[in-house]
Design a protein around this motif. Structure first.
Motif, mmCIF file in Angstrom:
data_model
loop_
_atom_site.group_PDB
_atom_site.id
_atom_site.type_symbol
_atom_site.label_atom_id
_atom_site.label_comp_id
_atom_site.label_asym_id
_atom_site.label_seq_id
_atom_site.Cartn_x
_atom_site.Cartn_y
_atom_site.Cartn_z
ATOM 1 N N UNK A 1 0.833 -1.206 0.000
ATOM 2 C CA UNK A 1 0.000 0.000 0.000
ATOM 3 C C UNK A 1 0.867 1.255 0.000
ATOM 4 N N UNK A 2 0.328 2.312 -0.566
ATOM 5 C CA UNK A 2 0.975 3.620 -0.518
ATOM 6 C C UNK A 2 0.321 4.462 0.571
ATOM 7 N N UNK A 3 0.885 5.638 0.815
ATOM 8 C CA UNK A 3 0.279 6.552 1.779
ATOM 9 C C UNK A 3 -1.143 6.898 1.357
ATOM 10 N N UNK A 4 -1.338 7.187 0.071
ATOM 11 C CA UNK A 4 -2.682 7.513 -0.415
ATOM 12 C C UNK A 4 -3.639 6.349 -0.218
ATOM 13 N N UNK A 5 -3.147 5.119 -0.412
ATOM 14 C CA UNK A 5 -3.986 3.947 -0.184
ATOM 15 C C UNK A 5 -4.463 3.901 1.269
ATOM 16 N N UNK A 6 -3.545 4.194 2.184
ATOM 17 C CA UNK A 6 -3.910 4.174 3.603
ATOM 18 C C UNK A 6 -4.926 5.267 3.924
ATOM 19 N N UNK A 7 -4.736 6.442 3.343
ATOM 20 C CA UNK A 7 -5.702 7.525 3.565
ATOM 21 C C UNK A 7 -7.094 7.106 3.080
ATOM 22 N N UNK A 8 -7.153 6.546 1.881
ATOM 23 C CA UNK A 8 -8.438 6.137 1.325
ATOM 24 C C UNK A 8 -9.067 5.022 2.168
ATOM 25 N N UNK A 9 -8.245 4.077 2.606
ATOM 26 C CA UNK A 9 -8.770 2.973 3.404
ATOM 27 C C UNK A 9 -9.311 3.472 4.741
ATOM 28 N N UNK A 10 -8.566 4.357 5.393
ATOM 29 C CA UNK A 10 -9.016 4.886 6.682
ATOM 30 C C UNK A 10 -10.338 5.632 6.535
ATOM 31 N N UNK A 11 -10.461 6.412 5.464
ATOM 32 C CA UNK A 11 -11.713 7.148 5.223
ATOM 33 C C UNK A 11 -12.853 6.179 4.934
ATOM 34 N N UNK A 12 -12.570 5.145 4.154
ATOM 35 C CA UNK A 12 -13.604 4.173 3.789
ATOM 36 C C UNK A 12 -14.084 3.390 5.005
ATOM 37 N N UNK A 13 -13.151 3.031 5.884
ATOM 38 C CA UNK A 13 -13.509 2.216 7.045
ATOM 39 C C UNK A 13 -14.040 3.053 8.201
ATOM 40 N N UNK A 14 -13.834 4.369 8.128
ATOM 41 C CA UNK A 14 -14.301 5.221 9.214
ATOM 42 C C UNK A 14 -13.459 5.102 10.468
ATOM 43 N N UNK A 15 -12.172 4.764 10.311
ATOM 44 C CA UNK A 15 -11.292 4.628 11.477
ATOM 45 C C UNK A 15 -11.036 6.000 12.103
ATOM 46 N N UNK A 16 -11.043 6.047 13.419
ATOM 47 C CA UNK A 16 -10.786 7.290 14.137
ATOM 48 C C UNK A 16 -9.332 7.330 14.592
ATOM 49 N N UNK A 17 -8.759 8.532 14.608
ATOM 50 C CA UNK A 17 -7.419 8.769 15.137
ATOM 51 C C UNK A 17 -6.378 7.836 14.546
ATOM 52 N N UNK A 18 -6.313 7.853 13.242
ATOM 53 C CA UNK A 18 -5.283 7.122 12.531
ATOM 54 C C UNK A 18 -4.259 8.119 12.032
ATOM 55 N N UNK A 19 -3.006 7.889 12.327
ATOM 56 C CA UNK A 19 -1.937 8.750 11.826
ATOM 57 C C UNK A 19 -1.027 7.925 10.928
ATOM 58 N N UNK A 20 -0.318 8.627 10.050
ATOM 59 C CA UNK A 20 0.474 7.943 9.044
ATOM 60 C C UNK A 20 1.936 8.361 9.136
ATOM 61 N N UNK A 21 2.798 7.422 8.980
ATOM 62 C CA UNK A 21 4.231 7.713 8.878
ATOM 63 C C UNK A 21 4.763 6.812 7.782
ATOM 64 N N UNK A 22 5.048 7.408 6.623
ATOM 65 C CA UNK A 22 5.431 6.611 5.466
ATOM 66 C C UNK A 22 6.845 6.960 5.040
ATOM 67 N N UNK A 23 7.715 5.975 5.032
ATOM 68 C CA UNK A 23 9.062 6.169 4.532
ATOM 69 C C UNK A 23 9.237 5.295 3.310
ATOM 70 N N UNK A 24 10.164 4.370 3.413
ATOM 71 C CA UNK A 24 10.367 3.466 2.277
ATOM 72 C C UNK A 24 9.329 2.353 2.268
ATOM 73 N N UNK A 25 8.563 2.239 3.334
ATOM 74 C CA UNK A 25 7.473 1.261 3.370
ATOM 75 C C UNK A 25 6.210 1.949 3.846
ATOM 76 N N UNK A 26 5.076 1.334 3.590
ATOM 77 C CA UNK A 26 3.793 1.912 3.996
ATOM 78 C C UNK A 26 3.485 1.493 5.431
ATOM 79 N N UNK A 27 3.076 2.432 6.243
ATOM 80 C CA UNK A 27 2.996 2.239 7.688
ATOM 81 C C UNK A 27 1.836 3.056 8.220
ATOM 82 N N UNK A 28 1.033 2.474 9.113
ATOM 83 C CA UNK A 28 -0.069 3.207 9.716
ATOM 84 C C UNK A 28 -0.116 2.912 11.209
ATOM 85 N N UNK A 29 -0.253 3.971 11.999
ATOM 86 C CA UNK A 29 -0.421 3.847 13.448
ATOM 87 C C UNK A 29 -1.863 4.134 13.811
ATOM 88 N N UNK A 30 -2.409 3.371 14.741
ATOM 89 C CA UNK A 30 -3.721 3.644 15.318
ATOM 90 C C UNK A 30 -3.525 4.003 16.780
#
Length: 274
Positions: free
Chosen positions: A162-191
């Protein structure tokens, strides 16, 4: 607003990765000296990071910070550093949540991702090992269902597909609250727990220290710094930050490669005499 460096103590909140240290984990001498100068002048320097506590302690030690507060795990953990305490710190605030609903939902959409939950001051439990060096502390591989054996401060999702944009779209689609993103050479999501951010933790620290709200400064570069930059009387975005982070700040400094944090910190202490 007059932000003169001579009117009392500052509370200076500093992100770590991409702000104080490079993405190769290098802390420059200039940044180290600027932090030391603030502390010598009697100001409060508070490291505020998405890192776990166990990953923040070596940075604090490298900066010579062995007292005061640290805000870890995007605001879910606040500690008071004290050399007389076991491990050199005492827990002050630990915000937790039940990770089961989010984990079940994410697993449906990201079945091949790696998932971990934080054990404060110890390390992480995970459904499979993360690449070496990405998570600090002890690593315990458990069955996926065991990740929600109890409430946690933080969930980490790693999915290189996944890319950062993928994570943003997924979080919006799922309605997850308080999700932050830190993306470097790999895709990463913190809840994080609902309503918890670096800003909420720092406000509690500010009140406890008795620092006026207009004597607060924050410097950061990531999406998880947005609330912190808005909270501060003077929010400063690093020069390499994206447009969302820049829009949350009052000003923009140089990039991490330019040691952009240094002139900000130096501006908070009176210039030395001749």
């Amino acid at each position: 607003m007059d932000l003169s460096p001579t009117d009392g103590q500052w509370l200076v909140a500093l992100d770590i990765d991409g702000t104080l240290v490079t993405y190769d984990d290098v802390l420059s001498d200039a940044a180290r000296h600027a932090v030391a100068g603030l502390r010598t002048a009697g100001h409060h320097v508070v490291l505020a990071s998405g890192r776990s506590l166990i990953a923040m302690l070596p940075v604090a030690a490298e900066l010579g910070i062995d007292s005061g507060r640290l805000v870890a795990s995007n605001g879910a953990v606040t500690v008071r550093l004290d050399p007389t305490e076991p491990g050199g710190y005492a827990l002050e605030e630990v915000e937790t949540f039940d990770p089961e609903p989010a984990l079940r939902l994410l697993k449906e959409h990201l079945p091949n991702a790696r998932y971990a939950v934080e054990d404060v001051g110890v390390g992480f439990r995970m459904n499979e090992l993360f690449p070496e060096g990405e998570l600090n502390g002890e690593h315990q591989v458990v069955e996926f269902e065991e990740l929600w054996a109890g409430e946690v401060t933080r969930v980490v999702v790693r999915s290189p597909e996944e890319t950062s944009d993928d994570f943003h779209r997924l979080a919006a689609h799922l309605g997850l609250e308080d999700v932050t993103y830190a993306v470097g050479w790999s895709a990463w999501m913190d809840l994080a727990p609902f309503g918890v951010s670096k800003a909420t933790a720092l406000e509690k620290v500010r009140v406890a220290l008795g620092v006026a709200a207009d004597r607060t400064v924050a410097v950061g570069d990531g999406r998880n710094d947005v609330e912190m930059l808005r909270w501060a009387a003077r929010g400063v975005a690093m020069g390499h930050a994206d447009d969302v982070v820049r829009a949350a700040a009052d000003e923009v400094t140089g990039t991490i490669d330019e040691d952009g944090v240094v002139p900000v910190l130096r501006s908070l202490t009176p210039p030395e005499g001749p």
